[in-house]
Write a protein that holds these residues in place. Structure first.
Motif, PDB file in Angstrom:
ATOM      1  N   UNK A 107       0.998  -1.388   0.247  1.00  0.00           N
ATOM      2  CA  UNK A 107       0.189  -0.371  -0.239  1.00  0.00           C
ATOM      3  C   UNK A 107       0.406   1.214   0.185  1.00  0.00           C
ATOM      4  N   UNK A 108       1.517   1.264   0.114  1.00  0.00           N
ATOM      5  CA  UNK A 108       2.879   1.948  -0.108  1.00  0.00           C
ATOM      6  C   UNK A 108       4.122   2.291  -0.363  1.00  0.00           C
ATOM      7  N   UNK A 109       4.557   3.917  -0.745  1.00  0.00           N
ATOM      8  CA  UNK A 109       6.467   3.266  -0.999  1.00  0.00           C
ATOM      9  C   UNK A 109       6.868   3.812  -0.006  1.00  0.00           C
ATOM     10  N   UNK A 110       8.203   3.315   0.190  1.00  0.00           N
ATOM     11  CA  UNK A 110       8.824   3.228   1.855  1.00  0.00           C
ATOM     12  C   UNK A 110      10.056   3.917   1.517  1.00  0.00           C
ATOM     13  N   UNK A 111      10.078   5.789   1.784  1.00  0.00           N
ATOM     14  CA  UNK A 111      10.770   6.168   1.862  1.00  0.00           C
ATOM     15  C   UNK A 111      12.703   5.806   2.429  1.00  0.00           C
ATOM     16  N   UNK A 112      12.161   5.571   3.630  1.00  0.00           N
ATOM     17  CA  UNK A 112      13.763   5.586   4.947  1.00  0.00           C
ATOM     18  C   UNK A 112      12.646   4.993   6.020  1.00  0.00           C
ATOM     19  N   UNK A 113      13.797   4.142   6.984  1.00  0.00           N
ATOM     20  CA  UNK A 113      13.057   3.588   7.548  1.00  0.00           C
ATOM     21  C   UNK A 113      14.345   3.215   9.199  1.00  0.00           C
ATOM     22  N   UNK A 114      12.939   3.232  10.112  1.00  0.00           N
ATOM     23  CA  UNK A 114      13.972   3.194  11.402  1.00  0.00           C
ATOM     24  C   UNK A 114      13.815   2.132  12.333  1.00  0.00           C
ATOM     25  N   UNK A 115      15.241   2.385  12.909  1.00  0.00           N
ATOM     26  CA  UNK A 115      14.681   1.634  14.535  1.00  0.00           C
ATOM     27  C   UNK A 115      14.079   1.434  15.167  1.00  0.00           C
ATOM     28  N   UNK A 116      12.816   1.433  16.340  1.00  0.00           N
ATOM     29  CA  UNK A 116      12.475   1.910  17.499  1.00  0.00           C
ATOM     30  C   UNK A 116      12.264   0.652  18.606  1.00  0.00           C
ATOM     31  N   UNK A 117      12.612   1.506  19.406  1.00  0.00           N
ATOM     32  CA  UNK A 117      12.007   0.375  21.182  1.00  0.00           C
ATOM     33  C   UNK A 117      10.544   1.171  21.127  1.00  0.00           C
ATOM     34  N   UNK A 118       9.791  -0.238  21.673  1.00  0.00           N
ATOM     35  CA  UNK A 118       8.497   0.234  22.323  1.00  0.00           C
ATOM     36  C   UNK A 118       8.617  -0.035  23.802  1.00  0.00           C
ATOM     37  N   UNK A 119       7.223   0.908  24.617  1.00  0.00           N
ATOM     38  CA  UNK A 119       7.496   0.751  25.799  1.00  0.00           C
ATOM     39  C   UNK A 119       6.132   0.009  26.499  1.00  0.00           C
ATOM     40  N   UNK A 120       6.523  -1.057  26.830  1.00  0.00           N
ATOM     41  CA  UNK A 120       6.016  -2.034  27.332  1.00  0.00           C
ATOM     42  C   UNK A 120       5.220  -2.978  28.495  1.00  0.00           C
ATOM     43  N   UNK A 121       4.911  -3.145  28.672  1.00  0.00           N
ATOM     44  CA  UNK A 121       3.435  -3.534  29.939  1.00  0.00           C
ATOM     45  C   UNK A 121       4.739  -4.593  30.415  1.00  0.00           C
ATOM     46  N   UNK A 122       4.190  -5.785  31.568  1.00  0.00           N
ATOM     47  CA  UNK A 122       4.959  -7.214  32.155  1.00  0.00           C
ATOM     48  C   UNK A 122       4.024  -8.417  30.635  1.00  0.00           C
ATOM     49  N   UNK A 123       2.768  -8.066  31.112  1.00  0.00           N
ATOM     50  CA  UNK A 123       2.029  -8.932  29.846  1.00  0.00           C
ATOM     51  C   UNK A 123       2.321  -8.824  28.423  1.00  0.00           C
ATOM     52  N   UNK A 124       2.369  -7.372  28.124  1.00  0.00           N
ATOM     53  CA  UNK A 124       2.455  -7.820  26.921  1.00  0.00           C
ATOM     54  C   UNK A 124       3.927  -8.155  26.207  1.00  0.00           C
ATOM     55  N   UNK A 125       4.841  -7.625  26.687  1.00  0.00           N
ATOM     56  CA  UNK A 125       6.246  -8.380  25.958  1.00  0.00           C
ATOM     57  C   UNK A 125       5.856 -10.342  26.228  1.00  0.00           C
ATOM     58  N   UNK A 126       5.595 -10.215  27.944  1.00  0.00           N
ATOM     59  CA  UNK A 126       5.135 -12.123  27.512  1.00  0.00           C
ATOM     60  C   UNK A 126       3.828 -12.740  26.204  1.00  0.00           C
ATOM     61  N   UNK A 127       3.224 -11.709  25.724  1.00  0.00           N
ATOM     62  CA  UNK A 127       2.099 -12.004  24.081  1.00  0.00           C
ATOM     63  C   UNK A 127       2.726 -11.915  23.319  1.00  0.00           C
ATOM     64  N   UNK A 128       3.938 -11.118  23.107  1.00  0.00           N
ATOM     65  CA  UNK A 128       4.338 -11.069  21.622  1.00  0.00           C
ATOM     66  C   UNK A 128       6.081 -11.708  21.547  1.00  0.00           C
ATOM     67  N   UNK A 129       6.253 -12.487  22.900  1.00  0.00           N
ATOM     68  CA  UNK A 129       7.189 -13.613  22.603  1.00  0.00           C
ATOM     69  C   UNK A 129       6.314 -14.766  22.836  1.00  0.00           C
TER      70      UNK A 129
END
Length: 158
Positions: free
Chosen positions: A19-41
């Protein structure tokens, strides 16, 4: 899913590159809660329809769905809350410059674990029109047909 060099890809936004033309990319960290990182894993994440906005000098990720953690109790998180992205000040200034221009938006491409830390690949993207999408599909199909013909000629089927 895929693992190489201590990077485990959790989720990809496949529709973003369509859907998009990608111009530039960045790597970013995310501020998460404990249960969120467990679901992500546990790979319980969906990046479809998610986007990032710059609000008051900070970047937030909206509409990223992280399923509630099964073993979580009353401390479980809200699945689609906005989450703060961790970027350097100069990167945020660049993103503000891009997003003030008409047609540019911030789209997450991939969510991955890098040395057990959750990161998101954020892209500065410009929306494609319908005819551009059709042209890309036609190019992809033509390339696939050429490769197929080349493989057949290598086998000696002609």
């Amino acid at each position: 899913m895929a693992k190489d060099n201590d990077i485990e890809i959790i989720a990809k936004n496949k529709k973003a590159r369509h859907d998009f033309y990608i111009e530039e990319t960045y790597e970013a960290g995310i501020k998460l809660k404990g249960t969120e990182i467990k679901s992500i894993r546990n790979h319980r994440v969906n990046l479809k329809d998610s986007f990032a906005l710059v609000e008051k000098g900070e970047v937030y990720l909206h509409n990223m769905h992280i399923s509630p953690y099964k073993e979580g109790n009353r401390y479980n998180h809200e699945p689609e809350r906005k989450r703060k992205l961790l970027l350097h000040k100069n990167e945020i200034r660049k993103l503000i410059g891009y997003t003030t221009q008409k047609g540019y938006t911030l789209v997450p491409l991939t969510l991955y674990l890098k040395k057990n830390i959750c990161k998101v690949e954020l892209a500065v993207a410009k929306g494609k029109q319908q005819h551009d999408k059709r042209r890309d599909i036609a190019k992809k199909t033509a390339k696939r047909e050429m490769e197929k013909a080349f493989r057949r000629s290598q086998k000696g089927d002609y």
